[in-house]
Write an enzyme that holds these catalytic residues in place. Structure first.
Site, short mmCIF file in Angstrom:
data_model
loop_
_atom_site.label_atom_id
_atom_site.label_comp_id
_atom_site.label_asym_id
_atom_site.label_seq_id
_atom_site.Cartn_x
_atom_site.Cartn_y
_atom_site.Cartn_z
N GLY A 341 -28.76 45.41 22.26
CA GLY A 341 -30.21 45.67 21.66
C GLY A 341 -30.87 46.17 22.90
N PRO A 342 -32.30 46.72 22.16
CA PRO A 342 -33.12 47.44 23.09
C PRO A 342 -33.90 46.44 23.92
CG PRO A 342 -33.64 47.91 20.68
CD PRO A 342 -32.65 46.67 20.61
N PRO A 343 -34.53 46.93 24.99
CA PRO A 343 -35.18 45.98 25.94
C PRO A 343 -36.36 45.27 25.25
CG PRO A 343 -35.15 48.07 26.89
CD PRO A 343 -34.63 48.31 25.41
N GLY A 344 -36.51 43.93 25.59
CA GLY A 344 -37.62 43.42 25.27
C GLY A 344 -37.60 42.58 23.90
N VAL A 345 -36.32 42.53 23.25
CA VAL A 345 -35.99 41.73 21.94
C VAL A 345 -35.58 40.44 22.14
CG1 VAL A 345 -35.58 43.92 20.84
CG2 VAL A 345 -33.69 42.77 21.95
N GLY A 346 -35.43 40.02 23.41
CA GLY A 346 -35.04 38.54 23.75
C GLY A 346 -33.54 38.34 23.59
N LYS A 347 -33.03 39.05 24.48
CA LYS A 347 -31.60 38.85 24.52
C LYS A 347 -31.29 37.88 25.82
CE LYS A 347 -30.51 43.11 25.83
NZ LYS A 347 -31.88 43.68 25.65
N THR A 348 -31.91 38.11 27.02
CA THR A 348 -31.70 37.00 28.15
C THR A 348 -32.32 35.45 27.75
OG1 THR A 348 -31.72 38.80 29.93
CG2 THR A 348 -32.23 36.56 30.40
N SER A 664 -26.67 62.97 14.19
CA SER A 664 -27.39 62.51 13.23
C SER A 664 -28.49 63.42 12.87
CB SER A 664 -27.76 61.09 13.45
OG SER A 664 -28.83 61.05 14.51
N LYS A 707 -33.51 52.97 13.46
CA LYS A 707 -34.01 53.91 12.99
C LYS A 707 -35.34 53.89 12.03
CE LYS A 707 -30.31 57.25 14.05
NZ LYS A 707 -29.19 57.87 13.53
#
Length: 780
Positions: A341-348, A664, A707
């Site tokens: 996912g994008p940076p800052g979405v809480g993966k870590t 796209s 998107k």
């Protein structure tokens, strides 16, 4: 248990048995029937609780030990059977039948008797715990029956149980009785023989070790007296102790001891000495058996995820399922999770929540920019400054064999002449291979199969296919404005106040203050920049408080703007007017979805098209396909063929410093060219995405959720998607779908019908300037 011809002392304490003894003390015969209880736990036995076969005995001597407590010496006389009860008060009385002994001897009975005597004599060498009386019985018992009874009586408990002795007592056939006693004696002899051999081996090993320690201590004392103390000897002793305490597996311990032997023969100042010493230290420090207890509590994991994260329902659901399976499967194996996912979405932070919930140690391994295979597998010890790879280093840092290892940024690894680290990870992430993972530095098999691996990445496309095949991907898209507002109120805001030494009395946040930061100062999929902006507001207040000012501020939208300055982002939909040849497209990037504007203009020429904006090959092909479709359907679209033939078209995608590629944007390019050549403006509140074919078919694309969220953040009110992406609408949050109009199109004609307004009656549309374009965030 009492056998015939045996003399056994017993303690009498039950009330009924005491009454019996007191009454028999005054009689001459003093005969009793002695039977054994089936269970020693029965306090008040009846007929059903007693064995039927027992012994008629004579009371030889009675000693009073205290009130209602006697010691009675019994002499067994003969076997008997308990036929029935005659009374239970004041003591147990029964009817018995005496069992006559068969005193005839056969050669087989004589042979078994001899073997039983030999085993009984052999058991004498194990005294204690085997009683010495066994040897006396073997020497003095004349009759075979008495020999079997007395041997069974004196065999130690355990391994012989009362039930085993009862079988001997109940054996009326003499040969069977001898066989039973012989079997019990052989079992006891074999058990004590094995115990003695094991004891001798252990004692010999301990004796040898103690002898070596004594000799080393004496040698050390002699060297100290001579003034020849060597610091390397102390180091060797410390290393030896560390190896002993590490509880290494047998094969690994052999390697460590062999290296210790080599180390003793080296000079302390040599380079090889330092290399070998460091190697032994690594062997001793790596966890080989130490582990933490897992708490695979599904409810605790769900609670931890909800406490630390808002939203992300699908990722949370999959993580809870994963933990539930790990709880039910005892082998500890499970899929390798990969959060993309994008940076800052809480993966870590999701991985940290898992570690906190199940009670495991957690170590993060950053793989961004790693280009050397040795970073994973380690360097061989022949190189100067060699070290184990990051996997073994992480295991040492965790201190247990079952940590959670977070492999961060697995999509940003590279490859060069030093090898491909992604290929080295294939073994690490394969449950069938990582139980014998070999690090080049350690050079012995090391089991990492108990560790839980969680990977994170921003871009699926840059992860090698074999590596991606070993992982289960969990997509984590960006947050909506509503979700960001909740996260700011519940998590980021209170944490920022605490980190800056403020309280809610000094700075009270309001919803419109958070909303102003979300909409006007950040434009991202995650909340990382939002965290920074909230911290910036807190710092401004903290400076005033530290200066001695009595501050009581309310963080409203106006206050945020006074601190942060003019808004960095404006709502595109409110600022833009319908324009000819200008279309808002939607694009996916590793950092989330973005708005991608496409501009077209024409001038006198020969029907050519030029492209600018640092477009990739795929995007250039989309422009060619779009231009071909428009020229083919010019008559249908109402485009003057002569105008088309005598005009050159310039297609530009702003933010030219940022590379762009992908198919796209095809529908947006067709719309821009059609709008330009027909003079029909494009709706300003509409954005679109989709690939086109030369037949005008709109084909599906990826990244729909990212998107659509980007369009929602930018203030777009109407979105056009390929019809075959209808299934992806379920992933879009309900509040976003409520605020957006989303139409599905299968052909480019449908897109043009939604996007293009009617040609104005007169050229009333003012010319556009640079100020009319919404600012684009750098790097997007």
């Amino acid at each position: 248990m009492l056998f015939p011809a045996a003399v056994v002392p017993i303690n009498v304490g039950r009330a009924r048995s005491v009454r019996l003894v007191e009454e028999l003390m005054h009689q001459e015969q003093r005969l009793v029937a002695v039977v054994t209880q089936k269970s020693p736990d029965t306090e008040d036995p009846t007929l059903g609780d007693l064995y039927v076969m027992g012994t008629v005995a004579r009371i030889v001597k009675v000693i009073k030990l205290g009130a209602s407590n006697y010691s009675v010496l019994l002499q067994g006389i003969a076997r008997m059977k308990l036929v029935g009860m005659a009374g239970e008060s004041p003591y147990l009385r029964g009817r018995i039948q005496r069992v006559n002994e068969n005193l005839s001897r056969s050669p087989e009975i004589e042979r078994i008797s001899r073997e039983l005597r030999e085993v009984a004599r052999a058991l004498g060498e194990f005294s204690p715990p085997v009683p010495r009386e066994l040897v006396t019985v073997a020497e003095n018992a004349a009759e075979p029956g008495s020999l079997a009874d007395l041997v069974a009586l004196h065999l130690p408990t355990p391994p012989v149980t009362p039930a085993d002795r009862q079988q001997v007592l109940e054996a009326e056939d003499l040969e069977e009785r001898l066989r039973l006693a012989h079997h019990l004696a052989r079992r006891v002899h074999e058990l004590h023989r094995v115990r003695k051999e094991v004891h001798q081996l252990v004692t010999g090993e301990m004796g040898r070790s103690e002898r070596e320690e004594i000799l080393r201590a004496q040698l050390k004392t002699i060297k100290e007296e001579l003034g020849e103390t060597d610091e390397s000897e102390e180091e060797l002793d410390q290393l030896r102790e560390r190896v002993a305490k590490a509880k290494l597996p047998y094969e690994i311990e052999k390697v460590a001891k062999r290296q210790l032997g080599r180390l003793r023969a080296m000079q302390g100042h040599s380079a090889e000495y330092q290399v070998t010493r460091t190697y032994i230290e690594w062997l001793a420090d790596i966890p080989w058996s130490r582990s933490t207890d897992d708490r695979f509590d599904v409810e605790a994991v769900r609670r931890a995820l909800d406490e630390d994260h808002f939203g992300l329902e699908k990722p949370k659901k999959r993580i809870v399922e994963y933990v539930a399976v790990r709880k039910l499967r005892k082998d500890g194996r499970g899929p390798i999770l990969c959060f993309i996912g994008p940076p800052g979405v809480g993966k870590t932070s999701l991985a940290k929540s898992i570690a906190r919930a199940i009670g495991r140690q957690m170590v993060r391994i950053s793989l961004g920019g790693v280009r050397d295979e040795a970073e994973i597998r380690g360097h061989r010890r022949t190189y100067v400054g060699a070290l184990p790879g990051r996997i073994v280093q992480a295991m040492k840092k965790a201190g247990t064999i079952n940590p959670i290892l977070i492999l961060d940024e697995v999509d940003k690894m590279g490859a060069d002449v030093r090898g491909d680290p992604a290929s080295a990870l294939l073994e690490v992430l394969d449950p069938d291979q990582n139980s014998t993972f070999v690090d080049h530095y350690i050079d012995v098999p090391y089991d990492i199969s108990h560790a839980m691996f969680i990977c994170t990445a921003n871009n699926r496309e840059t992860i090698p296919a074999p590596l991606l095949d070993r992982m289960e991907v969990i997509e984590i898209a960006g947050y909506t404005r509503v979700e960001k507002l909740h996260i700011a109120k519940e998590y980021i805001g209170p944490k920022a106040l605490e980190e800056h030494g403020l309280t809610s009395e000094r700075l009270e946040w309001r919803d419109d203050g958070y909303a102003a930061l979300i909409e006007s100062y950040t434009r991202e999929a995650g909340v990382r920049n939002l965290t920074r902006e909230i911290a910036a507001v807190c710092r401004a207040v903290a400076v005033r408080v530290a200066s001695g000012e009595d501050v009581h501020e309310v963080a409203t939208g106006a206050f945020v703007e006074s601190v942060m300055g003019p808004p960095k982002f404006l709502e595109e939909g409110a600022e833009r007017l319908p324009g000819v040849g200008i279309v808002a497209g939607l694009a996916w990037t590793p950092v989330g979805g973005v708005i991608l504007f496409i501009e077209a203009t024409k001038y006198a020429g020969k029907g050519n098209i030029s492209i600018t904006g640092q477009l990739g090959n795929v995007m250039k092909e989309s422009v060619a396909a779009a231009f071909s479709w428009v020229r083919t359907h010019a008559e249908h679209l109402g485009i003057d063929q002569e105008l088309l033939a005598n005009s050159d078209i310039h297609l530009h995608v702003p933010a030219g410093g940022t590379p762009k590629d992908g198919p796209s944007a095809g529908v947006a390019m067709v719309t821009a060219i059609t709008s330009l050549m027909t003079g029909r403006p494009v709706r300003s509140d509409l954005a679109m995405t989709g690939e086109i074919t030369l037949r005008g078919i709109v084909t599906p694309i990826g990244g729909v959720k990212e998107k659509v969220l980007a369009a929602h953040r930018a203030g777009i009110k109407h979105v056009l998607l390929p019809a075959r992406n209808g299934k992806d609408l379920e992933d879009i949050p309900q509040e976003v779908r409520d605020e957006l109009r989303i139409d599905l199109c299968s052909k480019i004609d449908e897109v043009l019908a939604f996007a293009l307004l009617e040609r104005p009656a007169s050229p009333s549309i003012p010319p556009r300037s640079d100020d009319d374009d919404p600012p684009l965030e750098a790097g997007r």
